[in-house]
Design a protein around this motif. Structure first.
Motif, PDB file in Angstrom:
ATOM      1  N   ARG A  42      19.124 -36.174 -30.215  1.00 37.11           N
ATOM      2  CA  ARG A  42      17.861 -35.769 -30.850  1.00 37.11           C
ATOM      3  C   ARG A  42      17.735 -34.247 -30.836  1.00 37.11           C
ATOM      4  NH1 ARG A  42      13.219 -38.638 -28.176  1.00 37.11           N
ATOM      5  NH2 ARG A  42      14.483 -40.416 -28.764  1.00 37.11           N
ATOM      6  N   GLU A  43      18.157 -33.609 -29.737  1.00 42.32           N
ATOM      7  CA  GLU A  43      18.117 -32.147 -29.668  1.00 42.32           C
ATOM      8  C   GLU A  43      19.037 -31.529 -30.721  1.00 42.32           C
ATOM      9  OE1 GLU A  43      18.746 -30.178 -25.926  1.00 42.32           O
ATOM     10  OE2 GLU A  43      17.558 -31.655 -24.836  1.00 42.32           O
ATOM     11  N   ILE A  44      20.233 -32.081 -30.854  1.00 39.15           N
ATOM     12  CA  ILE A  44      21.235 -31.533 -31.772  1.00 39.15           C
ATOM     13  C   ILE A  44      20.811 -31.724 -33.230  1.00 39.15           C
ATOM     14  CG2 ILE A  44      23.622 -31.782 -32.574  1.00 39.15           C
ATOM     15  CD1 ILE A  44      24.263 -32.652 -29.650  1.00 39.15           C
ATOM     16  N   THR A  45      20.158 -32.841 -33.516  1.00 38.78           N
ATOM     17  CA  THR A  45      19.796 -33.143 -34.907  1.00 38.78           C
ATOM     18  C   THR A  45      18.374 -32.697 -35.258  1.00 38.78           C
ATOM     19  OG1 THR A  45      19.147 -35.391 -34.256  1.00 38.78           O
ATOM     20  CG2 THR A  45      21.402 -35.077 -35.054  1.00 38.78           C
ATOM     21  N   LYS A  46      17.765 -31.862 -34.404  1.00 36.00           N
ATOM     22  CA  LYS A  46      16.428 -31.329 -34.717  1.00 36.00           C
ATOM     23  C   LYS A  46      16.413 -30.657 -36.086  1.00 36.00           C
ATOM     24  CE  LYS A  46      15.306 -29.638 -30.348  1.00 36.00           C
ATOM     25  NZ  LYS A  46      14.751 -28.591 -29.505  1.00 36.00           N
ATOM     26  N   THR A  47      17.441 -29.886 -36.344  1.00 33.07           N
ATOM     27  CA  THR A  47      17.570 -29.204 -37.628  1.00 33.07           C
ATOM     28  C   THR A  47      18.603 -29.961 -38.449  1.00 33.07           C
ATOM     29  OG1 THR A  47      17.052 -27.090 -36.603  1.00 33.07           O
ATOM     30  CG2 THR A  47      18.145 -27.018 -38.745  1.00 33.07           C
ATOM     31  N   PRO A  48      18.198 -30.472 -39.607  1.00 39.57           N
ATOM     32  CA  PRO A  48      19.131 -31.256 -40.429  1.00 39.57           C
ATOM     33  C   PRO A  48      20.389 -30.458 -40.790  1.00 39.57           C
ATOM     34  CG  PRO A  48      16.893 -31.463 -41.264  1.00 39.57           C
ATOM     35  CD  PRO A  48      16.862 -30.404 -40.198  1.00 39.57           C
ATOM     36  N   GLY A  49      21.523 -31.115 -40.688  1.00 37.66           N
ATOM     37  CA  GLY A  49      22.782 -30.521 -41.096  1.00 37.66           C
ATOM     38  C   GLY A  49      23.566 -29.837 -39.991  1.00 37.66           C
ATOM     39  N   CYS A  50      22.976 -29.628 -38.820  1.00 33.51           N
ATOM     40  CA  CYS A  50      23.684 -28.897 -37.756  1.00 33.51           C
ATOM     41  C   CYS A  50      24.842 -29.691 -37.181  1.00 33.51           C
ATOM     42  CB  CYS A  50      22.712 -28.491 -36.654  1.00 33.51           C
ATOM     43  SG  CYS A  50      21.629 -27.159 -37.178  1.00 33.51           S
ATOM     44  N   LEU A  51      24.648 -30.973 -37.017  1.00 33.99           N
ATOM     45  CA  LEU A  51      25.743 -31.793 -36.503  1.00 33.99           C
ATOM     46  C   LEU A  51      26.903 -31.795 -37.500  1.00 33.99           C
ATOM     47  CD1 LEU A  51      26.625 -33.516 -34.155  1.00 33.99           C
ATOM     48  CD2 LEU A  51      25.583 -35.487 -35.261  1.00 33.99           C
ATOM     49  N   ALA A  52      26.582 -31.839 -38.791  1.00 37.96           N
ATOM     50  CA  ALA A  52      27.621 -31.787 -39.830  1.00 37.96           C
ATOM     51  C   ALA A  52      28.333 -30.432 -39.810  1.00 37.96           C
ATOM     52  CB  ALA A  52      27.006 -32.042 -41.200  1.00 37.96           C
ATOM     53  N   LEU A  54      28.761 -28.511 -37.180  1.00 32.65           N
ATOM     54  CA  LEU A  54      29.640 -28.514 -36.005  1.00 32.65           C
ATOM     55  C   LEU A  54      30.936 -29.255 -36.317  1.00 32.65           C
ATOM     56  CD1 LEU A  54      27.175 -29.151 -33.058  1.00 32.65           C
ATOM     57  CD2 LEU A  54      28.709 -27.208 -33.282  1.00 32.65           C
ATOM     58  N   SER A  55      30.811 -30.411 -36.945  1.00 31.88           N
ATOM     59  CA  SER A  55      31.999 -31.212 -37.284  1.00 31.88           C
ATOM     60  C   SER A  55      32.873 -30.498 -38.306  1.00 31.88           C
ATOM     61  CB  SER A  55      31.583 -32.568 -37.841  1.00 31.88           C
ATOM     62  OG  SER A  55      30.936 -33.318 -36.862  1.00 31.88           O
ATOM     63  N   ARG A  56      32.251 -29.968 -39.346  1.00 33.52           N
ATOM     64  CA  ARG A  56      32.995 -29.293 -40.411  1.00 33.52           C
ATOM     65  C   ARG A  56      33.738 -28.074 -39.868  1.00 33.52           C
ATOM     66  NH1 ARG A  56      28.919 -27.583 -43.600  1.00 33.52           N
ATOM     67  NH2 ARG A  56      28.323 -29.746 -43.848  1.00 33.52           N
ATOM     68  N   SER A  57      33.070 -27.285 -39.040  1.00 37.27           N
ATOM     69  CA  SER A  57      33.710 -26.091 -38.478  1.00 37.27           C
ATOM     70  C   SER A  57      34.886 -26.460 -37.581  1.00 37.27           C
ATOM     71  CB  SER A  57      32.695 -25.282 -37.671  1.00 37.27           C
ATOM     72  OG  SER A  57      31.759 -24.684 -38.534  1.00 37.27           O
ATOM     73  N   LEU A  58      34.743 -27.558 -36.865  1.00 38.84           N
ATOM     74  CA  LEU A  58      35.828 -28.000 -35.990  1.00 38.84           C
ATOM     75  C   LEU A  58      37.027 -28.484 -36.804  1.00 38.84           C
ATOM     76  CD1 LEU A  58      36.757 -28.544 -33.089  1.00 38.84           C
ATOM     77  CD2 LEU A  58      35.770 -30.821 -33.305  1.00 38.84           C
ATOM     78  N   LEU A  59      36.773 -29.275 -37.844  1.00 43.62           N
ATOM     79  CA  LEU A  59      37.863 -29.802 -38.664  1.00 43.62           C
ATOM     80  C   LEU A  59      38.591 -28.704 -39.420  1.00 43.62           C
ATOM     81  CD1 LEU A  59      36.223 -33.056 -40.053  1.00 43.62           C
ATOM     82  CD2 LEU A  59      38.052 -32.879 -38.348  1.00 43.62           C
ATOM     83  N   ARG A  60      37.834 -27.742 -39.936  1.00 41.70           N
ATOM     84  CA  ARG A  60      38.440 -26.656 -40.715  1.00 41.70           C
ATOM     85  C   ARG A  60      38.956 -25.520 -39.841  1.00 41.70           C
ATOM     86  NH1 ARG A  60      33.868 -26.361 -45.470  1.00 41.70           N
ATOM     87  NH2 ARG A  60      34.404 -28.358 -46.434  1.00 41.70           N
ATOM     88  N   LYS A  61      38.668 -25.601 -38.549  1.00 45.02           N
ATOM     89  CA  LYS A  61      39.056 -24.554 -37.592  1.00 45.02           C
ATOM     90  C   LYS A  61      38.547 -23.190 -38.031  1.00 45.02           C
ATOM     91  CE  LYS A  61      43.160 -27.093 -36.226  1.00 45.02           C
ATOM     92  NZ  LYS A  61      42.943 -27.733 -35.026  1.00 45.02           N
ATOM     93  N   ASN A  62      37.338 -23.209 -38.578  1.00 41.94           N
ATOM     94  CA  ASN A  62      36.695 -21.986 -39.039  1.00 41.94           C
ATOM     95  C   ASN A  62      35.206 -22.098 -38.717  1.00 41.94           C
ATOM     96  OD1 ASN A  62      36.047 -19.612 -40.317  1.00 41.94           O
ATOM     97  ND2 ASN A  62      35.981 -20.539 -42.344  1.00 41.94           N
ATOM     98  N   LEU A  63      34.755 -21.349 -37.731  1.00 43.47           N
ATOM     99  CA  LEU A  63      33.352 -21.437 -37.332  1.00 43.47           C
ATOM    100  C   LEU A  63      32.460 -20.810 -38.390  1.00 43.47           C
ATOM    101  CD1 LEU A  63      33.590 -20.522 -33.557  1.00 43.47           C
ATOM    102  CD2 LEU A  63      33.434 -22.775 -34.579  1.00 43.47           C
ATOM    103  N   LYS A  64      31.453 -21.576 -38.779  1.00 40.94           N
ATOM    104  CA  LYS A  64      30.480 -21.077 -39.745  1.00 40.94           C
ATOM    105  C   LYS A  64      29.214 -21.918 -39.582  1.00 40.94           C
ATOM    106  CE  LYS A  64      29.708 -19.969 -44.551  1.00 40.94           C
ATOM    107  NZ  LYS A  64      30.178 -20.081 -45.925  1.00 40.94           N
ATOM    108  N   PHE A  65      28.162 -21.280 -39.053  1.00 38.80           N
ATOM    109  CA  PHE A  65      26.890 -21.969 -38.806  1.00 38.80           C
ATOM    110  C   PHE A  65      25.745 -21.148 -39.340  1.00 38.80           C
ATOM    111  CE2 PHE A  65      29.631 -22.771 -35.090  1.00 38.80           C
ATOM    112  CZ  PHE A  65      29.837 -24.118 -35.268  1.00 38.80           C
ATOM    113  N   ARG A  66      24.673 -21.841 -39.679  1.00 38.53           N
ATOM    114  CA  ARG A  66      23.432 -21.165 -40.041  1.00 38.53           C
ATOM    115  C   ARG A  66      22.734 -20.704 -38.757  1.00 38.53           C
ATOM    116  NH1 ARG A  66      20.093 -25.479 -42.225  1.00 38.53           N
ATOM    117  NH2 ARG A  66      21.518 -26.765 -41.033  1.00 38.53           N
ATOM    118  N   ARG A  67      21.869 -19.726 -38.900  1.00 30.91           N
ATOM    119  CA  ARG A  67      21.107 -19.225 -37.763  1.00 30.91           C
ATOM    120  C   ARG A  67      20.320 -20.349 -37.087  1.00 30.91           C
ATOM    121  NH1 ARG A  67      19.630 -14.518 -35.906  1.00 30.91           N
ATOM    122  NH2 ARG A  67      17.745 -14.330 -34.687  1.00 30.91           N
ATOM    123  N   GLU A  68      19.755 -21.259 -37.880  1.00 33.50           N
ATOM    124  CA  GLU A  68      18.955 -22.357 -37.338  1.00 33.50           C
ATOM    125  C   GLU A  68      19.785 -23.244 -36.405  1.00 33.50           C
ATOM    126  OE1 GLU A  68      19.217 -21.738 -40.662  1.00 33.50           O
ATOM    127  OE2 GLU A  68      17.261 -20.836 -41.025  1.00 33.50           O
TER     128      GLU A  68
END
Length: 126
Positions: A42-52, A54-68
């Motif tokens: 619930r903490e991780i999914t507070k902001t929609p899309g953050c879990l996705a 995290l997964s996308r950055s891990l699979l692509r081996k390229n960190l890229k996240f929004r500030r939120e």
């Protein structure tokens, strides 16, 4: 048996009972030290899309996240950080990379000494 022997025996029995109480408590070690996974998710999914992200950055081996998402990461409890970054593909090393990325990109930091550790390993002193 004299008065002093009885006192010593009584003291030892009480000391043993007090020492054994935590070992026989109703709440197990895991329940006291591990978080509720539902609350962590619930903490991780507070902001929609953050879990996705995290997964996308891990699979692509390229960190890229929004500030939120970095703010959500910062707001997670220590227990949830440790629990989440010890789940299958999410490793403690990846958790530390996310922490460093958020600090460098947005200036969003956790406590200076915070690092994600595997619960069975002792942290090294750095």
């Amino acid at each position: 048996m004299g008065y002093s022997q009885a006192t010593v025996i009584l003291f030892l029995v009480l000391a043993f009972a007090m020492a054994a109480t935590p070992a026989f408590s109703v709440v197990g070690w895991e329940e006291r030290n591990y978080p509720n996974p539902r609350l962590c998710l619930r903490e991780i999914t507070k902001t929609p899309g953050c879990l996705a992200e995290l997964s996308r950055s891990l699979l692509r081996k390229n960190l890229k996240f929004r500030r939120e998402c970095c703010e959500v990461y910062q707001g997670m409890s220590d227990k949830c950080h440790t629990w989440f970054f010890n789940q299958r593909k999410y490793t403690p090393a990846y958790g530390n990379q996310v922490k460093d990325y958020c600090a460098q990109k947005f200036g969003i930091t956790l406590a200076p000494s915070y690092r994600v550790y595997h619960p069975m390993n002792q942290p090294s002193l750095q």
